[in-house]
Design a protein around this motif. Structure first.
Motif, PDB file in Angstrom:
ATOM      1  N   ASN A  76       0.848  -1.193   0.000  1.00 23.50           N
ATOM      2  CA  ASN A  76       0.000   0.000   0.000  1.00 23.50           C
ATOM      3  C   ASN A  76       0.887   1.248   0.000  1.00 23.50           C
ATOM      4  OD1 ASN A  76      -1.813   2.054   0.410  1.00 23.50           O
ATOM      5  ND2 ASN A  76      -2.736   1.185   2.243  1.00 23.50           N
ATOM      6  N   PRO A  77       1.217   1.772  -1.194  1.00 24.97           N
ATOM      7  CA  PRO A  77       2.099   2.941  -1.286  1.00 24.97           C
ATOM      8  C   PRO A  77       1.582   4.179  -0.542  1.00 24.97           C
ATOM      9  CG  PRO A  77       1.861   1.887  -3.425  1.00 24.97           C
ATOM     10  CD  PRO A  77       0.880   1.222  -2.507  1.00 24.97           C
ATOM     11  N   ALA A  78       0.294   4.230  -0.252  1.00 19.10           N
ATOM     12  CA  ALA A  78      -0.271   5.371   0.473  1.00 19.10           C
ATOM     13  C   ALA A  78       0.244   5.445   1.913  1.00 19.10           C
ATOM     14  CB  ALA A  78      -1.803   5.294   0.470  1.00 19.10           C
ATOM     15  N   LEU A  79       0.899   4.393   2.391  1.00 21.02           N
ATOM     16  CA  LEU A  79       1.427   4.368   3.751  1.00 21.02           C
ATOM     17  C   LEU A  79       2.802   5.036   3.869  1.00 21.02           C
ATOM     18  CD1 LEU A  79       0.449   0.724   4.771  1.00 21.02           C
ATOM     19  CD2 LEU A  79      -0.644   2.863   5.511  1.00 21.02           C
ATOM     20  N   GLU A  80       3.308   5.544   2.763  1.00 20.83           N
ATOM     21  CA  GLU A  80       4.661   6.103   2.757  1.00 20.83           C
ATOM     22  C   GLU A  80       4.857   7.187   3.816  1.00 20.83           C
ATOM     23  OE1 GLU A  80       8.009   7.977  -0.251  1.00 20.83           O
ATOM     24  OE2 GLU A  80       5.996   7.607  -1.018  1.00 20.83           O
ATOM     25  N   GLU A  81       3.912   8.096   3.945  1.00 20.14           N
ATOM     26  CA  GLU A  81       4.064   9.193   4.906  1.00 20.14           C
ATOM     27  C   GLU A  81       4.125   8.680   6.344  1.00 20.14           C
ATOM     28  OE1 GLU A  81       1.924  13.294   6.430  1.00 20.14           O
ATOM     29  OE2 GLU A  81       1.284  12.442   4.515  1.00 20.14           O
ATOM     30  N   ILE A  82       3.242   7.759   6.696  1.00 16.34           N
ATOM     31  CA  ILE A  82       3.267   7.240   8.065  1.00 16.34           C
ATOM     32  C   ILE A  82       4.555   6.454   8.309  1.00 16.34           C
ATOM     33  CG2 ILE A  82       1.876   5.174   7.579  1.00 16.34           C
ATOM     34  CD1 ILE A  82       1.988   7.138  10.878  1.00 16.34           C
ATOM     35  N   VAL A  83       5.036   5.729   7.312  1.00 15.94           N
ATOM     36  CA  VAL A  83       6.292   4.992   7.468  1.00 15.94           C
ATOM     37  C   VAL A  83       7.451   5.966   7.704  1.00 15.94           C
ATOM     38  CG1 VAL A  83       7.987   3.568   6.231  1.00 15.94           C
ATOM     39  CG2 VAL A  83       5.576   2.892   6.282  1.00 15.94           C
ATOM     40  N   HIS A  84       7.445   7.084   7.006  1.00 12.61           N
ATOM     41  CA  HIS A  84       8.493   8.089   7.233  1.00 12.61           C
ATOM     42  C   HIS A  84       8.393   8.652   8.654  1.00 12.61           C
ATOM     43  CE1 HIS A  84      10.315   8.104   3.314  1.00 12.61           C
ATOM     44  NE2 HIS A  84       9.146   8.297   2.728  1.00 12.61           N
ATOM     45  N   GLN A  85       7.186   8.888   9.125  1.00 11.71           N
ATOM     46  CA  GLN A  85       7.006   9.395  10.485  1.00 11.71           C
ATOM     47  C   GLN A  85       7.491   8.379  11.519  1.00 11.71           C
ATOM     48  OE1 GLN A  85       2.817  10.291  10.595  1.00 11.71           O
ATOM     49  NE2 GLN A  85       3.040  12.129   9.338  1.00 11.71           N
ATOM     50  N   LEU A  86       7.135   7.114  11.301  1.00  8.65           N
ATOM     51  CA  LEU A  86       7.542   6.064  12.237  1.00  8.65           C
ATOM     52  C   LEU A  86       9.058   5.879  12.236  1.00  8.65           C
ATOM     53  CD1 LEU A  86       4.689   3.514  11.465  1.00  8.65           C
ATOM     54  CD2 LEU A  86       4.944   4.877  13.560  1.00  8.65           C
ATOM     55  N   THR A  87       9.663   5.980  11.065  1.00  9.73           N
ATOM     56  CA  THR A  87      11.120   5.866  10.965  1.00  9.73           C
ATOM     57  C   THR A  87      11.785   7.047  11.669  1.00  9.73           C
ATOM     58  OG1 THR A  87      10.910   4.633   8.896  1.00  9.73           O
ATOM     59  CG2 THR A  87      13.045   5.631   9.341  1.00  9.73           C
ATOM     60  N   ARG A  88      11.199   8.219  11.572  1.00 10.43           N
ATOM     61  CA  ARG A  88      11.731   9.391  12.276  1.00 10.43           C
ATOM     62  C   ARG A  88      11.689   9.169  13.786  1.00 10.43           C
ATOM     63  NH1 ARG A  88      15.294  13.239  13.110  1.00 10.43           N
ATOM     64  NH2 ARG A  88      14.417  15.106  14.039  1.00 10.43           N
ATOM     65  N   ASP A  89      10.627   8.553  14.267  1.00 13.77           N
ATOM     66  CA  ASP A  89      10.561   8.216  15.697  1.00 13.77           C
ATOM     67  C   ASP A  89      11.754   7.346  16.088  1.00 13.77           C
ATOM     68  OD1 ASP A  89       8.076   9.496  15.748  1.00 13.77           O
ATOM     69  OD2 ASP A  89       6.932   7.613  15.775  1.00 13.77           O
ATOM     70  N   HIS A  90      12.027   6.334  15.266  1.00 15.52           N
ATOM     71  CA  HIS A  90      13.173   5.454  15.533  1.00 15.52           C
ATOM     72  C   HIS A  90      14.468   6.255  15.561  1.00 15.52           C
ATOM     73  CE1 HIS A  90      10.893   1.772  13.681  1.00 15.52           C
ATOM     74  NE2 HIS A  90      10.460   2.050  14.890  1.00 15.52           N
ATOM     75  N   ASP A  91      14.620   7.175  14.608  1.00 14.57           N
ATOM     76  CA  ASP A  91      15.833   7.998  14.550  1.00 14.57           C
ATOM     77  C   ASP A  91      15.983   8.853  15.813  1.00 14.57           C
ATOM     78  OD1 ASP A  91      16.466   6.982  12.046  1.00 14.57           O
ATOM     79  OD2 ASP A  91      15.645   8.717  10.956  1.00 14.57           O
ATOM     80  N   LEU A  92      14.876   9.422  16.284  1.00 10.77           N
ATOM     81  CA  LEU A  92      14.927  10.207  17.519  1.00 10.77           C
ATOM     82  C   LEU A  92      15.345   9.339  18.702  1.00 10.77           C
ATOM     83  CD1 LEU A  92      11.702  12.368  17.105  1.00 10.77           C
ATOM     84  CD2 LEU A  92      14.064  13.181  17.012  1.00 10.77           C
ATOM     85  N   MET A  93      14.789   8.142  18.776  1.00 10.97           N
ATOM     86  CA  MET A  93      15.159   7.236  19.873  1.00 10.97           C
ATOM     87  C   MET A  93      16.644   6.863  19.794  1.00 10.97           C
ATOM     88  SD  MET A  93      11.813   4.829  20.559  1.00 10.97           S
ATOM     89  CE  MET A  93      11.258   4.526  18.888  1.00 10.97           C
ATOM     90  N   ARG A  94      17.135   6.619  18.585  1.00  2.98           N
ATOM     91  CA  ARG A  94      18.566   6.298  18.422  1.00  2.98           C
ATOM     92  C   ARG A  94      19.437   7.458  18.905  1.00  2.98           C
ATOM     93  NH1 ARG A  94      16.491   4.324  13.218  1.00  2.98           N
ATOM     94  NH2 ARG A  94      16.521   2.056  13.281  1.00  2.98           N
ATOM     95  N   LYS A  95      19.047   8.690  18.562  1.00  2.00           N
ATOM     96  CA  LYS A  95      19.823   9.862  18.972  1.00  2.00           C
ATOM     97  C   LYS A  95      19.827  10.027  20.485  1.00  2.00           C
ATOM     98  CE  LYS A  95      19.263  12.326  14.665  1.00  2.00           C
ATOM     99  NZ  LYS A  95      19.613  13.577  14.064  1.00  2.00           N
ATOM    100  N   ILE A  96      18.706   9.779  21.103  1.00  2.00           N
ATOM    101  CA  ILE A  96      18.634   9.907  22.563  1.00  2.00           C
ATOM    102  C   ILE A  96      19.496   8.836  23.222  1.00  2.00           C
ATOM    103  CG2 ILE A  96      17.109   9.723  24.574  1.00  2.00           C
ATOM    104  CD1 ILE A  96      14.910  11.040  22.768  1.00  2.00           C
ATOM    105  N   VAL A  97      19.439   7.605  22.719  1.00  2.00           N
ATOM    106  CA  VAL A  97      20.272   6.541  23.275  1.00  2.00           C
ATOM    107  C   VAL A  97      21.751   6.881  23.086  1.00  2.00           C
ATOM    108  CG1 VAL A  97      20.941   4.102  23.032  1.00  2.00           C
ATOM    109  CG2 VAL A  97      18.510   4.735  23.127  1.00  2.00           C
TER     110      VAL A  97
END
Length: 140
Positions: A76-97
């Motif tokens: 479902n290509p329409a999920l691209e935006e939410i996937v980018h948001q979720l990946t950004r969450d992961h990136d923020l968590m990595r930076k905090i760790v």
């Protein structure tokens, strides 16, 4: 390809919930060490906390990014935006760790670490809710 439990909302939610509950318990142990003035124990607990976030939440995040998210967007290509948001969450968590690891290298056991832990927990709670409600609710 992602594991089958990653696509099942209930199973996936349980994975998140278990890791988050453990993180909250570790935060409280760390807080108690700080309150008690036990710097050495607090540093040891901080090491365990970092290992927890890396081996549980961030390793899970990597599996999501390399498997689940790609599969979901392919379906479902329409999920691209939410996937980018979720990946950004992961990136923020990595930076905090990473920030926590840097503090540990200079033997900093203080209230700042609790703020970082609280930030991780808040981001993870929002992330988990978004993943369940915006991504996995769209899967079969």
């Amino acid at each position: 390809m992602s594991g089958p439990s990653l696509k099942k909302q209930d199973a996936h939610s349980l994975i998140h919930e278990a890791a988050l509950n453990e993180a909250k318990e570790l935060r409280e142990i760390y807080r108690k060490c700080i309150e008690d003035g036990d710097n050495e124990k607090a540093l040891h607990v901080a090491e365990i906390i970092i290992e927890h976030w890396e081996s549980r939440t961030l390793q899970h995040a990597e599996a999501e990014e390399t498997g689940l998210y790609k599969e979901m967007m392919k379906e479902n290509p329409a999920l691209e935006e939410i996937v980018h948001q979720l990946t950004r969450d992961h990136d923020l968590m990595r930076k905090i760790v990473d920030n926590m690891k840097a503090r540990l290298q200079i033997k900093e056991a203080d209230l700042k670490m609790i703020s970082l832990l609280d930030s991780l927990i808040i981001i993870d709670e929002i992330h988990n809710e978004d993943e369940m409600n915006k991504l996995l609710s769209n899967s079969a």
